[in-house]
Each structure stands twice: as structure tokens, then as C-alpha cells.
Design a protein around this motif. Sequence first.
Motif, PDB file in Angstrom:
ATOM      1  N   LEU A   7      22.563 -14.302  -2.500  1.00 44.38           N
ATOM      2  CA  LEU A   7      23.239 -13.438  -3.457  1.00 44.38           C
ATOM      3  C   LEU A   7      23.048 -11.963  -3.092  1.00 44.38           C
ATOM      4  O   LEU A   7      24.000 -11.170  -3.158  1.00 44.38           O
ATOM      5  CB  LEU A   7      22.720 -13.714  -4.865  1.00 44.38           C
ATOM      6  N   LEU A   8      21.848 -11.597  -2.669  1.00 44.29           N
ATOM      7  CA  LEU A   8      21.599 -10.214  -2.249  1.00 44.29           C
ATOM      8  C   LEU A   8      22.371  -9.869  -0.971  1.00 44.29           C
ATOM      9  O   LEU A   8      22.902  -8.767  -0.842  1.00 44.29           O
ATOM     10  CB  LEU A   8      20.103  -9.977  -2.061  1.00 44.29           C
ATOM     11  N   ILE A   9      22.425 -10.804  -0.048  1.00 48.21           N
ATOM     12  CA  ILE A   9      23.217 -10.595   1.168  1.00 48.21           C
ATOM     13  C   ILE A   9      24.679 -10.403   0.792  1.00 48.21           C
ATOM     14  O   ILE A   9      25.361  -9.500   1.288  1.00 48.21           O
ATOM     15  CB  ILE A   9      23.055 -11.782   2.147  1.00 48.21           C
ATOM     16  N   ALA A  10      25.182 -11.255  -0.100  1.00 47.51           N
ATOM     17  CA  ALA A  10      26.583 -11.171  -0.531  1.00 47.51           C
ATOM     18  C   ALA A  10      26.872  -9.819  -1.181  1.00 47.51           C
ATOM     19  O   ALA A  10      27.907  -9.199  -0.898  1.00 47.51           O
ATOM     20  CB  ALA A  10      26.900 -12.311  -1.493  1.00 47.51           C
ATOM     21  N   ALA A  11      25.983  -9.365  -2.034  1.00 52.37           N
ATOM     22  CA  ALA A  11      26.184  -8.074  -2.702  1.00 52.37           C
ATOM     23  C   ALA A  11      26.180  -6.939  -1.677  1.00 52.37           C
ATOM     24  O   ALA A  11      27.005  -6.025  -1.749  1.00 52.37           O
ATOM     25  CB  ALA A  11      25.114  -7.852  -3.758  1.00 52.37           C
ATOM     26  N   GLY A  45      38.381 -13.275   0.757  1.00 49.10           N
ATOM     27  CA  GLY A  45      38.723 -14.272   1.780  1.00 49.10           C
ATOM     28  C   GLY A  45      38.252 -13.863   3.167  1.00 49.10           C
ATOM     29  O   GLY A  45      37.664 -14.667   3.894  1.00 49.10           O
ATOM     30  N   PHE A  46      38.496 -12.615   3.536  1.00 48.09           N
ATOM     31  CA  PHE A  46      38.037 -12.140   4.844  1.00 48.09           C
ATOM     32  C   PHE A  46      36.519 -12.089   4.910  1.00 48.09           C
ATOM     33  O   PHE A  46      35.922 -12.438   5.928  1.00 48.09           O
ATOM     34  CB  PHE A  46      38.630 -10.757   5.166  1.00 48.09           C
ATOM     35  N   GLN A  47      35.905 -11.653   3.814  1.00 47.85           N
ATOM     36  CA  GLN A  47      34.441 -11.566   3.796  1.00 47.85           C
ATOM     37  C   GLN A  47      33.822 -12.959   3.911  1.00 47.85           C
ATOM     38  O   GLN A  47      32.738 -13.109   4.459  1.00 47.85           O
ATOM     39  CB  GLN A  47      34.009 -10.882   2.503  1.00 47.85           C
ATOM     40  N   PRO A 130      22.724 -23.801   6.959  1.00 48.36           N
ATOM     41  CA  PRO A 130      24.048 -24.317   6.601  1.00 48.36           C
ATOM     42  C   PRO A 130      24.920 -23.176   6.071  1.00 48.36           C
ATOM     43  O   PRO A 130      24.443 -22.278   5.381  1.00 48.36           O
ATOM     44  CB  PRO A 130      23.760 -25.335   5.500  1.00 48.36           C
ATOM     45  N   ILE A 131      26.205 -23.229   6.346  1.00 47.88           N
ATOM     46  CA  ILE A 131      27.086 -22.088   6.087  1.00 47.88           C
ATOM     47  C   ILE A 131      27.885 -22.196   4.789  1.00 47.88           C
ATOM     48  O   ILE A 131      28.297 -21.164   4.239  1.00 47.88           O
ATOM     49  CB  ILE A 131      28.027 -21.875   7.306  1.00 47.88           C
ATOM     50  N   LEU A 132      28.116 -23.372   4.255  1.00 46.86           N
ATOM     51  CA  LEU A 132      29.052 -23.552   3.141  1.00 46.86           C
ATOM     52  C   LEU A 132      28.693 -22.717   1.911  1.00 46.86           C
ATOM     53  O   LEU A 132      29.511 -21.916   1.447  1.00 46.86           O
ATOM     54  CB  LEU A 132      29.164 -25.026   2.758  1.00 46.86           C
ATOM     55  N   TRP A 133      27.517 -22.896   1.344  1.00 43.92           N
ATOM     56  CA  TRP A 133      27.182 -22.188   0.103  1.00 43.92           C
ATOM     57  C   TRP A 133      27.045 -20.680   0.300  1.00 43.92           C
ATOM     58  O   TRP A 133      27.494 -19.914  -0.560  1.00 43.92           O
ATOM     59  CB  TRP A 133      25.950 -22.788  -0.565  1.00 43.92           C
ATOM     60  N   THR A 137      29.449 -18.075  -1.793  1.00 46.22           N
ATOM     61  CA  THR A 137      28.818 -16.996  -2.567  1.00 46.22           C
ATOM     62  C   THR A 137      29.315 -15.635  -2.105  1.00 46.22           C
ATOM     63  O   THR A 137      29.675 -14.776  -2.931  1.00 46.22           O
ATOM     64  CB  THR A 137      27.284 -17.079  -2.435  1.00 46.22           C
ATOM     65  N   ILE A 138      29.352 -15.406  -0.805  1.00 51.09           N
ATOM     66  CA  ILE A 138      29.823 -14.137  -0.254  1.00 51.09           C
ATOM     67  C   ILE A 138      31.272 -13.880  -0.671  1.00 51.09           C
ATOM     68  O   ILE A 138      31.627 -12.780  -1.103  1.00 51.09           O
ATOM     69  CB  ILE A 138      29.675 -14.119   1.289  1.00 51.09           C
ATOM     70  N   GLY A 139      32.119 -14.879  -0.578  1.00 52.23           N
ATOM     71  CA  GLY A 139      33.520 -14.732  -0.962  1.00 52.23           C
ATOM     72  C   GLY A 139      33.695 -14.429  -2.439  1.00 52.23           C
ATOM     73  O   GLY A 139      34.477 -13.544  -2.816  1.00 52.23           O
ATOM     74  N   LEU A 140      32.970 -15.138  -3.297  1.00 49.68           N
ATOM     75  CA  LEU A 140      33.099 -14.934  -4.739  1.00 49.68           C
ATOM     76  C   LEU A 140      32.567 -13.565  -5.173  1.00 49.68           C
ATOM     77  O   LEU A 140      33.194 -12.888  -6.002  1.00 49.68           O
ATOM     78  CB  LEU A 140      32.386 -16.049  -5.505  1.00 49.68           C
TER      79      LEU A 140
END
Length: 186
Positions: A7-11, A45-47, A130-133, A137-140
Motif C-alpha cells: 500500500l505504501l509503495i502504491a501510494a 491502468g498504466f501504473q 507474486p505480482i497479482l495483488w 493495489t497499485i492500480g486501484l
Amino acid sequence: MEFVTVLLIAAGLAMDAFAVSISGGTTVREDRVRWALIIGGLFGGFQAAMPVLGWLGGVNLASFVGAYAPWIAFILLALIGGRMVIEAVLEKGESVQFTTGGIATLLLLAIATSIDALAVGITFAVLDTPILWPVVTIGLVTFALSAAGVLVGSSFGRIFGRKVEILGGVILIGIGLRILLDHLLF
């Protein structure tokens, strides 16, 4: 990898897209929610796609793209931001126009703000994560922050007019410069 870490990486990854969304949102006068959803979807989507590409390419891709990614992001953001400033000062047009700037401009912005996510994907591959989650998270997160950025930018644009458009262009140039300086200095 723990959810809080992801989540922190995504933010962190979404901050550039958020700033660009605020900047471009300054020119959105009508259909604010529609444009917020479009930009959120495109940037999100790109992220989300870039870490997948990095993960699939792994270390081999890192040596090629890693050296040029900051320069690519800087050039794209500086060109778009510079155009925004010039057009706002000359009152020739509006800044990065989500509504009439064309798909090419939107795609360039989406690519420029998501290049750093490519490196994150490479890191996930190296760490055998693993890349899925993380990608979801990054996209959302990017979707939510980008959509909010368009709405915030639109509100400021209505209040302050062209001054915000100039500031938006300067912000884009600053983001590109920060990406480049981080690469050169660290």
C-alpha cells in the motif's frame, strides 16, 4: 510482501499521477466526474501494467530501461509542462487538456508518470514476489488518487483560472526534474 508495504509503495508510485491529475484537472470545466473516471482509469491502468512488464522482463529489462527511464520521464514531463506554461502565458489555449488535448497527450502523461512502476516490477521479480495483488493495489490506489486529483484541479482551476494552469505546468516540469535528479544524484 505485507499489504501495508504494498500500500505504501502504491501510494508513492501514485503521487506523480496525482500531481499531473491536479494539473490537468485545472482545465476541466464540464463533465468533471466523467473525466476523473477516464483519467483515473488510464493512469491506474498504466501504473498497474508497468510493474507487470518489469516483472516479466526481470533483470534483463532493468539494464536497458533503468538507465534511460528517468531521462524519458523528464523529457516527456518537461515538454508537456513547458507547453502548458507557454500556452497559459500567451493565452493561446489551455494547459494539458484532458478534454481536448488528444489521446497522444494522455498516453504520454500516463507513460511518463508510470515509468518508475516498471522498476518496482523488476524489484518484485528479483525478490520473487507474486505480482497479482501488488498490481491490483497499485492500480486501484492510482485510480483513486488520479480521479481525486482531477476533481481537485478542476475546483482550483475554476477559482484561480490561468494562474493555476501556469502552476500546473511548473509542477510537471518539477516532477520530471525531480525524477532526473534522483537518478543523477542517488
